[in-house]
Design a protein around this motif. Structure first.
Motif, PDB file in Angstrom:
ATOM      1  N   GLY A 181       0.804  -1.215   0.000  1.00  0.00           N
ATOM      2  CA  GLY A 181       0.000   0.000   0.000  1.00  0.00           C
ATOM      3  C   GLY A 181       0.835   1.262   0.000  1.00  0.00           C
ATOM      4  N   LEU A 182       2.014   1.206   0.632  1.00  0.00           N
ATOM      5  CA  LEU A 182       2.882   2.386   0.711  1.00  0.00           C
ATOM      6  C   LEU A 182       4.158   2.186  -0.106  1.00  0.00           C
ATOM      7  CD1 LEU A 182       2.594   3.123   4.554  1.00  0.00           C
ATOM      8  CD2 LEU A 182       1.250   4.117   2.693  1.00  0.00           C
ATOM      9  N   TYR A 183       4.101   1.336  -1.109  1.00  0.00           N
ATOM     10  CA  TYR A 183       5.314   0.948  -1.836  1.00  0.00           C
ATOM     11  C   TYR A 183       6.096   2.147  -2.390  1.00  0.00           C
ATOM     12  CZ  TYR A 183       8.331  -1.390  -5.211  1.00  0.00           C
ATOM     13  OH  TYR A 183       9.419  -1.813  -5.921  1.00  0.00           O
ATOM     14  N   PRO A 184       5.484   3.102  -3.100  1.00  0.00           N
ATOM     15  CA  PRO A 184       6.279   4.223  -3.620  1.00  0.00           C
ATOM     16  C   PRO A 184       6.956   5.025  -2.513  1.00  0.00           C
ATOM     17  CG  PRO A 184       4.132   4.128  -4.691  1.00  0.00           C
ATOM     18  CD  PRO A 184       4.070   3.190  -3.530  1.00  0.00           C
ATOM     19  N   LEU A 185       6.223   5.258  -1.419  1.00  0.00           N
ATOM     20  CA  LEU A 185       6.800   6.027  -0.324  1.00  0.00           C
ATOM     21  C   LEU A 185       7.930   5.261   0.352  1.00  0.00           C
ATOM     22  CD1 LEU A 185       6.810   8.490   1.521  1.00  0.00           C
ATOM     23  CD2 LEU A 185       4.959   7.439   2.847  1.00  0.00           C
ATOM     24  N   ILE A 186       7.755   3.958   0.562  1.00  0.00           N
ATOM     25  CA  ILE A 186       8.792   3.145   1.185  1.00  0.00           C
ATOM     26  C   ILE A 186      10.057   3.149   0.334  1.00  0.00           C
ATOM     27  CG2 ILE A 186       9.431   0.809   1.875  1.00  0.00           C
ATOM     28  CD1 ILE A 186       7.528   2.090   3.793  1.00  0.00           C
ATOM     29  N   VAL A 187       9.902   2.999  -0.979  1.00  0.00           N
ATOM     30  CA  VAL A 187      11.062   3.010  -1.876  1.00  0.00           C
ATOM     31  C   VAL A 187      11.769   4.365  -1.814  1.00  0.00           C
ATOM     32  CG1 VAL A 187      11.792   2.931  -4.291  1.00  0.00           C
ATOM     33  CG2 VAL A 187      10.171   1.238  -3.418  1.00  0.00           C
ATOM     34  N   ALA A 188      10.993   5.451  -1.829  1.00  0.00           N
ATOM     35  CA  ALA A 188      11.591   6.784  -1.755  1.00  0.00           C
ATOM     36  C   ALA A 188      12.368   6.971  -0.451  1.00  0.00           C
ATOM     37  CB  ALA A 188      10.498   7.848  -1.876  1.00  0.00           C
ATOM     38  N   MET A 189      11.816   6.471   0.650  1.00  0.00           N
ATOM     39  CA  MET A 189      12.505   6.606   1.931  1.00  0.00           C
ATOM     40  C   MET A 189      13.764   5.745   1.984  1.00  0.00           C
ATOM     41  SD  MET A 189       9.310   6.804   4.612  1.00  0.00           S
ATOM     42  CE  MET A 189      10.403   6.943   6.036  1.00  0.00           C
ATOM     43  N   LEU A 190      13.718   4.563   1.389  1.00  0.00           N
ATOM     44  CA  LEU A 190      14.915   3.723   1.338  1.00  0.00           C
ATOM     45  C   LEU A 190      16.025   4.414   0.539  1.00  0.00           C
ATOM     46  CD1 LEU A 190      13.402   0.153   0.826  1.00  0.00           C
ATOM     47  CD2 LEU A 190      14.600   1.007   2.855  1.00  0.00           C
ATOM     48  N   LEU A 191      15.642   5.049  -0.563  1.00  0.00           N
ATOM     49  CA  LEU A 191      16.630   5.778  -1.351  1.00  0.00           C
ATOM     50  C   LEU A 191      17.213   6.945  -0.552  1.00  0.00           C
ATOM     51  CD1 LEU A 191      14.888   5.821  -4.863  1.00  0.00           C
ATOM     52  CD2 LEU A 191      16.855   4.444  -4.141  1.00  0.00           C
ATOM     53  N   CYS A 192      16.366   7.631   0.195  1.00  0.00           N
ATOM     54  CA  CYS A 192      16.856   8.731   1.042  1.00  0.00           C
ATOM     55  C   CYS A 192      17.784   8.208   2.130  1.00  0.00           C
ATOM     56  CB  CYS A 192      15.676   9.464   1.674  1.00  0.00           C
ATOM     57  SG  CYS A 192      14.728  10.502   0.542  1.00  0.00           S
ATOM     58  N   TRP A 193      17.452   7.053   2.673  1.00  0.00           N
ATOM     59  CA  TRP A 193      18.295   6.435   3.696  1.00  0.00           C
ATOM     60  C   TRP A 193      19.684   6.116   3.121  1.00  0.00           C
ATOM     61  CZ3 TRP A 193      17.002   1.059   6.315  1.00  0.00           C
ATOM     62  CH2 TRP A 193      17.892   0.839   7.372  1.00  0.00           C
ATOM     63  N   VAL A 194      19.708   5.482   1.951  1.00  0.00           N
ATOM     64  CA  VAL A 194      20.982   5.150   1.306  1.00  0.00           C
ATOM     65  C   VAL A 194      21.764   6.412   0.985  1.00  0.00           C
ATOM     66  CG1 VAL A 194      22.011   4.153  -0.763  1.00  0.00           C
ATOM     67  CG2 VAL A 194      20.141   2.964   0.388  1.00  0.00           C
ATOM     68  N   LEU A 195      21.066   7.443   0.489  1.00  0.00           N
ATOM     69  CA  LEU A 195      21.725   8.696   0.120  1.00  0.00           C
ATOM     70  C   LEU A 195      22.325   9.374   1.347  1.00  0.00           C
ATOM     71  CD1 LEU A 195      22.207  10.570  -2.315  1.00  0.00           C
ATOM     72  CD2 LEU A 195      20.110  11.772  -1.692  1.00  0.00           C
ATOM     73  N   ARG A 196      21.569   9.398   2.448  1.00  0.00           N
ATOM     74  CA  ARG A 196      22.081  10.020   3.672  1.00  0.00           C
ATOM     75  C   ARG A 196      23.314   9.285   4.190  1.00  0.00           C
ATOM     76  NH1 ARG A 196      20.770   9.921   9.389  1.00  0.00           N
ATOM     77  NH2 ARG A 196      20.710   7.662   9.047  1.00  0.00           N
TER      78      ARG A 196
END
Length: 255
Positions: free
Chosen positions: A79-94
C-alpha cells in the motif's frame, strides 16, 4: 503475550524516533548551522558514532512489525510501496553522504555529499510523518494528503529541534547553545510523541490482529533474549562517545 509484544513494538518505535531523530535533525541543520566547512565537519563528526547503533532500532521495528503483525505487511509494503522506496533511497543517500564526504578533499565533492545528507534527512523525516498519517487512518487514505504532508513537516521540525539540542549537548557552546542531558532526554520524548500517539490510538486494532499465540511464543524465545545485548550496546556507545571523551577527536578523519 499480545500485550507484551505491543509494548515491545511501541518501545522500539519510540526508541527509533528518539534516537534516529537527532541523527536526522543534525542532517537537516547542516545547511543552517554548517555555514563553514569546519562547522559541517564538527556536526557530522558529532553524530557519526551513533548512526549505525541508532539504525539497528529500525531493523528491530521492521522485524517486530512483520513478525507480530503479519496482516500489516500488505498495507505497509504494497500500500505504501512508492513512499517506502523513496525513503529507502533517502536512507541510502544520507548514509552514503556520511561515508563518502571525506573520501576526497574537493569543495564540490564535499558540497555534493553534504547536500545528500541534508536531502536524505529531509526525505526520511517527511516520509515518517506521512507514514504515521497513513497508519492513523488505518492505511485507508493516501499518505500524499495535506494532513499527511503537514504531519511530515511537524516530524521534521521536531527532529530539527532534537538535533539542535543534541549539538548543544555534544558540542557545548560551539553552535551558540549548551544543553544538559536532561534537556536532550526531553526533546527525545517530544520527537517520539507522534509515533507514540499513532501506536497508542491503534492499540485495539494491533491487539486484535496480532500473530497467533504459538507464533508469539516462538518469537519470544528467539528475539527477547537479544534485547539486553542491543540495549547494552547502545549504553556502551553513549558512554564511550559522551562529551569530553578523547575518542571524539579521531572521528573527523573517518567521516
Amino acid at each position: 503475550m499480545e500485550v507484551i509484544w505491543f509494548v515491545v513494538f511501541a518501545l522500539l518505535l519510540a526508541g527509533y524516533f528518539a534516537l534516529e531523530g537527532f541523527d536526522l535533525g543534525v542532517g537537516l541543520l547542516l545547511p543552517v548551522l554548517g555555514r563553514t566547512r569546519a562547522n559541517r565537519d564538527r556536526m557530522v563528526a558529532a553524530v557519526a558514532p551513533y548512526v549505525l547503533a541508532n539504525e539497528v532500532w529500525l531493523v528491530a521495528v521492521a522485524g517486530t512489525l512483520f513478525g507480530v503483525y503479519p496482516l500489516l505487511e500488505h498495507h505497509v509494503l504494497f500500500g505504501l510501496y512508492p513512499l517506502i522506496v523513496a525513503m529507502l533511497l533517502c536512507w541510502v543517500l544520507r548514509d552514503a553522504g556520511l561515508w563518502f564526504r571525506r573520501r576526497l578533499d574537493g569543495a564540490l565533492w564535499r558540497g555534493f555529499w553534504d547536500g545528500a545528507i541534508a536531502f536524505g534527512s529531509l526525505g526520511l523525516s517527511v516520509g515518517w510523518g506521512m507514514i504515521l498519517y497513513a497508519a492513523a487512518t488505518g492505511f485507508a487514505a493516501s499518505p500524499v494528503h495535506p494532513v499527511g504532508l503537514m504531519l511530515g513537516v511537524v516530524v521534521t521540525l521536531l527532529f530539527a529541534l532534537h538535533g539542535w539540542t543534541f549539538l548543544g549537548w555534544r558540542l557545548p557552546g560551539v553552535f551558540g547553545v549548551t544543553r544538559p542531558g536532561r534537556v536532550l532526554l526531553a526533546t527525545a520524548l517530544v520527537a517520539a510523541l507522534p509515533a507514540l500517539g499513532v501506536v497508542g490510538g491503534a492499540m485495539p486494532y494491533l491487539l486484535a490482529h496480532s500473530a497467533p499465540p504459538a507464533t508469539l511464543n516462538v518469537l519470544s524465545l528467539m528475539v527477547l533474549p537479544f534485547a539486553p545485548i542491543m540495549l547494552g550496546a547502545q549504553v556502551w556507545v553513549w558512554r564511550t562517545f559522551r562529551p569530553g571523551k578523547d575518542a571524539v577527536r579521531l572521528l573527523p578523519s573517518f567521516f
